[in-house]
Design a protein around this motif. Sequence first.
Motif, PDB file in Angstrom:
ATOM      1  N   HIS A 333       0.830  -1.206   0.000  1.00 27.12           N
ATOM      2  CA  HIS A 333       0.000   0.000   0.000  1.00 27.12           C
ATOM      3  C   HIS A 333       0.865   1.257   0.000  1.00 27.12           C
ATOM      4  N   TRP A 334       1.979   1.253   0.748  1.00 22.95           N
ATOM      5  CA  TRP A 334       2.849   2.423   0.758  1.00 22.95           C
ATOM      6  C   TRP A 334       3.502   2.621  -0.606  1.00 22.95           C
ATOM      7  N   LYS A 335       3.969   1.552  -1.227  1.00 22.73           N
ATOM      8  CA  LYS A 335       4.595   1.677  -2.539  1.00 22.73           C
ATOM      9  C   LYS A 335       3.612   2.229  -3.574  1.00 22.73           C
ATOM     10  N   ALA A 336       2.348   1.810  -3.465  1.00 26.70           N
ATOM     11  CA  ALA A 336       1.349   2.295  -4.416  1.00 26.70           C
ATOM     12  C   ALA A 336       1.106   3.794  -4.237  1.00 26.70           C
ATOM     13  N   THR A 337       0.947   4.245  -2.997  1.00 28.11           N
ATOM     14  CA  THR A 337       0.737   5.680  -2.755  1.00 28.11           C
ATOM     15  C   THR A 337       1.996   6.487  -3.054  1.00 28.11           C
ATOM     16  N   GLN A 338       3.168   5.919  -2.791  1.00 32.26           N
ATOM     17  CA  GLN A 338       4.413   6.627  -3.080  1.00 32.26           C
ATOM     18  C   GLN A 338       4.594   6.828  -4.583  1.00 32.26           C
ATOM     19  N   ASP A 339       4.228   5.836  -5.374  1.00 36.02           N
ATOM     20  CA  ASP A 339       4.332   5.964  -6.832  1.00 36.02           C
ATOM     21  C   ASP A 339       3.471   7.113  -7.348  1.00 36.02           C
ATOM     22  N   VAL A 340       2.292   7.272  -6.762  1.00 34.63           N
ATOM     23  CA  VAL A 340       1.419   8.378  -7.183  1.00 34.63           C
ATOM     24  C   VAL A 340       2.060   9.725  -6.849  1.00 34.63           C
ATOM     25  N   ASN A 341       2.637   9.859  -5.654  1.00 37.12           N
ATOM     26  CA  ASN A 341       3.270  11.122  -5.261  1.00 37.12           C
ATOM     27  C   ASN A 341       4.492  11.428  -6.120  1.00 37.12           C
ATOM     28  N   LEU A 342       5.307  10.421  -6.379  1.00 40.97           N
ATOM     29  CA  LEU A 342       6.510  10.645  -7.193  1.00 40.97           C
ATOM     30  C   LEU A 342       6.142  10.966  -8.632  1.00 40.97           C
ATOM     31  N   GLN A 343       5.098  10.363  -9.142  1.00 44.31           N
ATOM     32  CA  GLN A 343       4.651  10.679 -10.495  1.00 44.31           C
ATOM     33  C   GLN A 343       4.183  12.126 -10.593  1.00 44.31           C
ATOM     34  N   SER A 344       3.518  12.603  -9.554  1.00 43.85           N
ATOM     35  CA  SER A 344       3.068  14.001  -9.545  1.00 43.85           C
ATOM     36  C   SER A 344       4.250  14.954  -9.451  1.00 43.85           C
ATOM     37  N   LEU A 345       5.267  14.629  -8.643  1.00 37.24           N
ATOM     38  CA  LEU A 345       6.434  15.503  -8.524  1.00 37.24           C
ATOM     39  C   LEU A 345       7.264  15.535  -9.801  1.00 37.24           C
ATOM     40  N   SER A 346       7.288  14.431 -10.533  1.00 33.89           N
ATOM     41  CA  SER A 346       8.087  14.392 -11.766  1.00 33.89           C
ATOM     42  C   SER A 346       7.535  15.328 -12.841  1.00 33.89           C
ATOM     43  N   GLN A 347       6.307  15.766 -12.715  1.00 34.47           N
ATOM     44  CA  GLN A 347       5.699  16.666 -13.694  1.00 34.47           C
ATOM     45  C   GLN A 347       5.921  18.137 -13.350  1.00 34.47           C
ATOM     46  N   GLU A 348       6.508  18.437 -12.195  1.00 38.54           N
ATOM     47  CA  GLU A 348       6.786  19.821 -11.811  1.00 38.54           C
ATOM     48  C   GLU A 348       8.174  20.234 -12.274  1.00 38.54           C
ATOM     49  N   GLU A 349       8.325  21.546 -12.538  1.00 37.39           N
ATOM     50  CA  GLU A 349       9.603  22.046 -13.034  1.00 37.39           C
ATOM     51  C   GLU A 349      10.672  22.019 -11.952  1.00 37.39           C
ATOM     52  N   LYS A 350      10.357  22.558 -10.784  1.00 37.57           N
ATOM     53  CA  LYS A 350      11.307  22.613  -9.682  1.00 37.57           C
ATOM     54  C   LYS A 350      10.627  22.097  -8.419  1.00 37.57           C
ATOM     55  N   VAL A 351      11.371  21.314  -7.662  1.00 41.20           N
ATOM     56  CA  VAL A 351      10.832  20.725  -6.438  1.00 41.20           C
ATOM     57  C   VAL A 351      11.752  21.093  -5.276  1.00 41.20           C
ATOM     58  N   ILE A 352      11.141  21.569  -4.179  1.00 39.37           N
ATOM     59  CA  ILE A 352      11.872  21.902  -2.959  1.00 39.37           C
ATOM     60  C   ILE A 352      11.557  20.829  -1.922  1.00 39.37           C
ATOM     61  N   VAL A 353      12.582  20.135  -1.485  1.00 38.89           N
ATOM     62  CA  VAL A 353      12.390  19.053  -0.525  1.00 38.89           C
ATOM     63  C   VAL A 353      13.156  19.368   0.750  1.00 38.89           C
ATOM     64  N   GLY A 354      12.687  18.745   1.820  1.00 36.95           N
ATOM     65  CA  GLY A 354      13.373  18.824   3.106  1.00 36.95           C
ATOM     66  C   GLY A 354      13.718  17.437   3.579  1.00 36.95           C
ATOM     67  N   GLY A 355      14.810  17.316   4.307  1.00 40.50           N
ATOM     68  CA  GLY A 355      15.244  16.020   4.792  1.00 40.50           C
ATOM     69  C   GLY A 355      15.708  16.085   6.234  1.00 40.50           C
ATOM     70  N   ASP A 356      15.438  15.020   6.968  1.00 44.41           N
ATOM     71  CA  ASP A 356      15.864  14.946   8.364  1.00 44.41           C
ATOM     72  C   ASP A 356      15.871  13.487   8.786  1.00 44.41           C
ATOM     73  N   MET A 357      16.789  13.162   9.695  1.00 40.66           N
ATOM     74  CA  MET A 357      16.892  11.797  10.185  1.00 40.66           C
ATOM     75  C   MET A 357      16.416  11.720  11.624  1.00 40.66           C
ATOM     76  N   ARG A 358      15.788  10.596  11.940  1.00 37.52           N
ATOM     77  CA  ARG A 358      15.329  10.318  13.301  1.00 37.52           C
ATOM     78  C   ARG A 358      15.958   9.019  13.761  1.00 37.52           C
ATOM     79  N   ALA A 359      16.681   9.068  14.885  1.00 33.51           N
ATOM     80  CA  ALA A 359      17.308   7.879  15.431  1.00 33.51           C
ATOM     81  C   ALA A 359      16.356   7.221  16.428  1.00 33.51           C
TER      82      ALA A 359
END
Length: 674
Positions: A333-359
């Motif tokens: 289920h996560w892979k299916a929803t993730q594919d939809v989000n990544l497909q939507s981001l691939s159609q945008e010109e510029k994408v601003i992302v944030g990253g952080d790690m949790r131990a």
Amino acid sequence: MVRKCSVAGCNNTAGLHSFPADLKIRRQWLHALGLEDREFPPRAGVCKLHFTRDCFSNAMQVEMGFSSQLMLKSDAVPYANVTPPARTPRPQRRPGASTSSACIQLPLSRDVSCQTDPLETHTVGTQLSLKTLLPHFRSEGVQANVSCKDFGVGMSNADPLGLSSTPVKRPRLDLDEQLEDDALEHSSLEEALKGQDSTHDPASLDSSLKSADSSTPTHNSKKYIVYESCIMELFNVCPVCTRACDVRTQRLGTFLSVKQWCPRCTFTRHWNSQPVIGSVPSGNLHLSAAVYLSGASFILIEKVFKAMKLQLFRYETFQRHARAFIEPAVIHHWKATQDVNLQSLSQEEKVIVGGDMRADSPAHSAKYGSYATMDLRTNTVVDIQLVQSNEVGGSCHMEKEGLKRSLALLESRGINLDCIVTDRHPQVQKFLRERNITHYYDVWHMAKGISKKLEAISKQKDCEKLKKWMKSIINHIYWTAASSTSEPERIAKWTTILNHVRDVHTHEDPLYPKCEHVIRKTTDKSKWLQADTLAFYKLEKLLTKKRTLKDVAKLSPHHQTSSLEAFRAVILRFAPKNVVFPFIGMLCRLYLAAMHYNENVDRPLAETEEGVPLFKISFPKSRKEECRVKPQKTQPTFGYVADTMDLIFEKVFVNPVPYTDALLAIPVPEDLSP
């Protein structure tokens, strides 16, 4: 010598009833049949053809198939002539039905001695109606004959309880057995439920997941808490002859199977508290999935069940359900929803992302590091990478490895990055600098670091005045990042705070020559710092350090990682740090937290009936006894739980092979200690 009917001209040998022992009633029989005492043989009997239907106390039950032997009333009197039995029209046999199958004959009138109407309803547990017992096509998936004398599912007429011909002394037998291992769950339960065949193909279970009378799936139907005493009230007395019955119960976790048998009239019934799919009770699997998908702890649920005396399966069964059905469904289920989000981001010109790690634990003892990547424009989690410390040679290298894996995934899906916002991790800085990726720092992380150092300085001697300026300096950090468009401008605005605390509002730097605020004259000159004091010297040293100025130049001017901090709070609900999880279990709980956050990130504000927005007061720990007013949002939704539950029961359980193959394809690192 074969015993036969004593009436003259009748040679019937079936359904004989002996002459009564009571002398008065025996004389009534002889008078009605035209016999004399001297003509009365010692083994004489009268067949059932010489009695009317009203002479039998269980005629209706025999016609319905619940009993096989007719029972005379105490005042019944035969007739010399043959009485034709009352018959009702036989229903038309459907094509393909077996000729040996018995049909239910509903009587036109109700028997007075029975005091009950024909059974026209069905229990929720069995999900059977009277039509189920009519001649029907037999499913190829269930290789078992169903007799019309069964009042439930899968009963035999000869010895339904597996008992001997000798009646059991006690009217009730309890077999409170906990059959939890694989062998018992897949063999003993199948023997208890004779309507299920051990060779049943799981691929044909689609129809069994729905009730017989409704299109609602089994896992979406309502459930209730039922006490054992209330259940046994339905089985202690035979509904045919109202005598005490032999009752045997068998338990498997939350599942209860009840078998009832009447030694007097051979009435049988088999009732299940929940449907059984394959060889697994649906309630057991449903409870395991509900606990896992909601982020609850099985240990705490077990304590609640024990406090209420609710029957529950063991922790090993919960783990088996998780490995076989729940975790493959969560990953799919996560892979299916993730594919939809990544497909939507691939159609945008510029994408601003944030990253952080949790131990998963503080300091250098962390075993797992979960790196989350978020689209900062929509505050949607697009990727989660779980890294184990022994994969990278230590916990201090996990954040860089998680970022590398996330960026590799985004590049493989054709996503064009504009910039990335993270904290000031040195390894991350170097890695992004070498990759020529625009990198900004989160303002909150820098403000937190400076505030801690300022607080330590303000506690020193002759530096108490700095405590009054702490809040203004932190606000100045946010204003500098939000109002600047270039790195030199940020540095120019940042250093003006040293003039401002001395009541100087004009500056030498041409990029920012004058303060924008309205200059007011103050009567309290004691709050201003002096250039030749120890407090100002230490403040200047802290704010103009080389590393501080370098970090200020890269402060993010637009988006921050505050949403990632909120997501980390959601992770604590699904994977608390005081609980140790295996690698796949930790990964699935991170996916559940991401699905929960993405579904509820854009919740609207709660309003009253008049449409007035609602607010609530909070007391954050960082504010130190100061309160904040926050807008109150609507209640969260859990659509991902319902979707995953449907996936488990309708697809994964039916054919788990493709889902488990995807789970096994995930590389699992070796344990930290062999």
